[in-house]
Motif scaffolding. Structure first.
Motif, mmCIF file in Angstrom:
data_model
loop_
_atom_site.group_PDB
_atom_site.id
_atom_site.type_symbol
_atom_site.label_atom_id
_atom_site.label_comp_id
_atom_site.label_asym_id
_atom_site.label_seq_id
_atom_site.Cartn_x
_atom_site.Cartn_y
_atom_site.Cartn_z
ATOM 1 N N LYS A 8 0.831 -1.203 0.000
ATOM 2 C CA LYS A 8 0.000 0.000 0.000
ATOM 3 C C LYS A 8 0.863 1.249 0.000
ATOM 4 O O LYS A 8 0.542 2.229 -0.667
ATOM 5 C CB LYS A 8 -0.947 -0.008 1.197
ATOM 6 N N ASP A 9 1.955 1.243 0.767
ATOM 7 C CA ASP A 9 2.855 2.392 0.777
ATOM 8 C C ASP A 9 3.466 2.618 -0.601
ATOM 9 O O ASP A 9 3.615 3.748 -1.051
ATOM 10 C CB ASP A 9 3.978 2.204 1.800
ATOM 11 N N SER A 10 3.814 1.532 -1.275
ATOM 12 C CA SER A 10 4.387 1.618 -2.609
ATOM 13 C C SER A 10 3.398 2.265 -3.582
ATOM 14 O O SER A 10 3.768 3.136 -4.382
ATOM 15 C CB SER A 10 4.773 0.219 -3.083
ATOM 16 N N LYS A 11 2.144 1.836 -3.520
ATOM 17 C CA LYS A 11 1.105 2.421 -4.394
ATOM 18 C C LYS A 11 0.904 3.901 -4.066
ATOM 19 O O LYS A 11 0.766 4.724 -4.964
ATOM 20 C CB LYS A 11 -0.223 1.672 -4.249
ATOM 21 N N LEU A 12 0.868 4.217 -2.775
ATOM 22 C CA LEU A 12 0.708 5.614 -2.373
ATOM 23 C C LEU A 12 1.858 6.457 -2.906
ATOM 24 O O LEU A 12 1.643 7.560 -3.419
ATOM 25 C CB LEU A 12 0.610 5.733 -0.846
ATOM 26 N N CYS A 13 3.081 5.956 -2.806
ATOM 27 C CA CYS A 13 4.240 6.700 -3.334
ATOM 28 C C CYS A 13 4.119 6.915 -4.836
ATOM 29 O O CYS A 13 4.485 7.992 -5.339
ATOM 30 C CB CYS A 13 5.538 5.974 -2.995
ATOM 31 N N ASN A 14 3.621 5.927 -5.564
ATOM 32 C CA ASN A 14 3.416 6.100 -7.012
ATOM 33 C C ASN A 14 2.432 7.231 -7.298
ATOM 34 O O ASN A 14 2.663 8.061 -8.181
ATOM 35 C CB ASN A 14 2.896 4.806 -7.642
ATOM 36 N N VAL A 15 1.335 7.261 -6.552
ATOM 37 C CA VAL A 15 0.320 8.303 -6.762
ATOM 38 C C VAL A 15 0.874 9.666 -6.376
ATOM 39 O O VAL A 15 0.731 10.638 -7.120
ATOM 40 C CB VAL A 15 -0.974 7.972 -5.966
ATOM 41 N N VAL A 16 1.525 9.749 -5.217
ATOM 42 C CA VAL A 16 2.082 11.021 -4.745
ATOM 43 C C VAL A 16 3.120 11.550 -5.735
ATOM 44 O O VAL A 16 3.116 12.741 -6.074
ATOM 45 C CB VAL A 16 2.697 10.846 -3.330
ATOM 46 N N THR A 17 3.980 10.672 -6.237
ATOM 47 C CA THR A 17 5.004 11.090 -7.209
ATOM 48 C C THR A 17 4.361 11.564 -8.511
ATOM 49 O O THR A 17 4.780 12.572 -9.091
ATOM 50 C CB THR A 17 5.986 9.936 -7.474
ATOM 51 N N SER A 18 3.347 10.863 -8.976
ATOM 52 C CA SER A 18 2.658 11.268 -10.206
ATOM 53 C C SER A 18 2.019 12.643 -10.058
ATOM 54 O O SER A 18 2.095 13.477 -10.966
ATOM 55 C CB SER A 18 1.583 10.244 -10.584
ATOM 56 N N LEU A 19 1.383 12.867 -8.918
ATOM 57 C CA LEU A 19 0.750 14.175 -8.695
ATOM 58 C C LEU A 19 1.791 15.281 -8.580
ATOM 59 O O LEU A 19 1.582 16.391 -9.079
ATOM 60 C CB LEU A 19 -0.123 14.136 -7.445
ATOM 61 N N GLU A 20 2.900 14.995 -7.940
ATOM 62 C CA GLU A 20 3.965 15.999 -7.826
ATOM 63 C C GLU A 20 4.539 16.310 -9.208
ATOM 64 O O GLU A 20 4.778 17.479 -9.540
ATOM 65 C CB GLU A 20 5.062 15.521 -6.877
ATOM 66 N N LEU A 21 4.754 15.290 -10.032
ATOM 67 C CA LEU A 21 5.239 15.535 -11.393
ATOM 68 C C LEU A 21 4.229 16.353 -12.176
ATOM 69 O O LEU A 21 4.600 17.284 -12.899
ATOM 70 C CB LEU A 21 5.529 14.206 -12.106
ATOM 71 N N SER A 22 2.964 16.056 -12.013
ATOM 72 C CA SER A 22 1.918 16.833 -12.682
ATOM 73 C C SER A 22 1.986 18.306 -12.265
ATOM 74 O O SER A 22 1.865 19.202 -13.098
ATOM 75 C CB SER A 22 0.545 16.249 -12.349
ATOM 76 N N ARG A 23 2.189 18.555 -10.978
ATOM 77 C CA ARG A 23 2.320 19.951 -10.505
ATOM 78 C C ARG A 23 3.541 20.623 -11.114
ATOM 79 O O ARG A 23 3.492 21.778 -11.516
ATOM 80 C CB ARG A 23 2.409 19.987 -8.973
ATOM 81 N N ARG A 24 4.633 19.898 -11.213
ATOM 82 C CA ARG A 24 5.874 20.472 -11.755
ATOM 83 C C ARG A 24 5.776 20.719 -13.265
ATOM 84 O O ARG A 24 6.505 21.535 -13.809
ATOM 85 C CB ARG A 24 7.057 19.563 -11.434
ATOM 86 N N LEU A 25 4.895 20.013 -13.940
ATOM 87 C CA LEU A 25 4.703 20.175 -15.391
ATOM 88 C C LEU A 25 3.531 21.097 -15.719
ATOM 89 O O LEU A 25 3.153 21.211 -16.884
ATOM 90 C CB LEU A 25 4.465 18.811 -16.038
ATOM 91 N N LYS A 26 2.980 21.748 -14.728
ATOM 92 C CA LYS A 26 1.728 22.503 -14.876
ATOM 93 C C LYS A 26 1.735 23.491 -16.048
ATOM 94 O O LYS A 26 0.755 23.600 -16.755
ATOM 95 C CB LYS A 26 1.419 23.242 -13.574
#
Length: 135
Positions: A8-26
């Motif tokens: 579950k932590d691994s999946k959460l990290c994937n989601v958190v990283t994807s959202l952070e990348l999305s913010r950085r590519l805004k």
């Protein structure tokens, strides 16, 4: 194998990283989304488990509980995220669907996954790990 908590932590990290990348590519034309392809027990995820367990788990999740997706269904979902014109400009979303159904759309994420501070912290920690690994 991974414990339930670690998975579950691994999946959460994937989601958190994807959202952070999305913010950085805004302010670019590049988008970043994440997805749950579904429970696909035939991918080898359980390859280290007892074969009888794997057979029973696969059978039960597919035919009895009807919660398993096929490898083809998971692949089609990924292809949709990559190639669908409907998603042009869509970024920072988490896509999921139900086995055997065509709907594959954004669903709400946990508050923890959406926390920008968590995303920034995970990004920074990941950068530090990579820098230390390539020294």
């Amino acid at each position: 194998g991974l414990g339930d908590f670690e998975g579950k932590d691994s999946k959460l990290c994937n989601v958190v990283t994807s959202l952070e990348l999305s913010r950085r590519l805004k302010n670019t034309k590049v988008t970043c989304n994440c997805m749950n392809p579904g429970l696909i027990p035939t991918t080898g995820l359980f390859r280290e488990f007892n074969p009888v367990f794997v057979f029973l788990f696969s059978f039960l999740t597919k035919y009895v509980f009807k919660v398993a997706a096929s490898e083809e269904e998971g692949g089609n979902r990924l292809a949709y995220l990559i190639a669908s014109n409907e998603l042009n400009g869509v970024s920072g979303k988490y896509f999921s669907g139900r086995p055997g159904q065509q709907e594959f759309e954004p669903i709400p994420m946990s508050a923890e996954a959406q926390d920008p501070k968590t995303g920034q912290r995970l990004w920074t920690l990941t950068e530090q790990i990579i820098k230390n690994a390539i020294k």
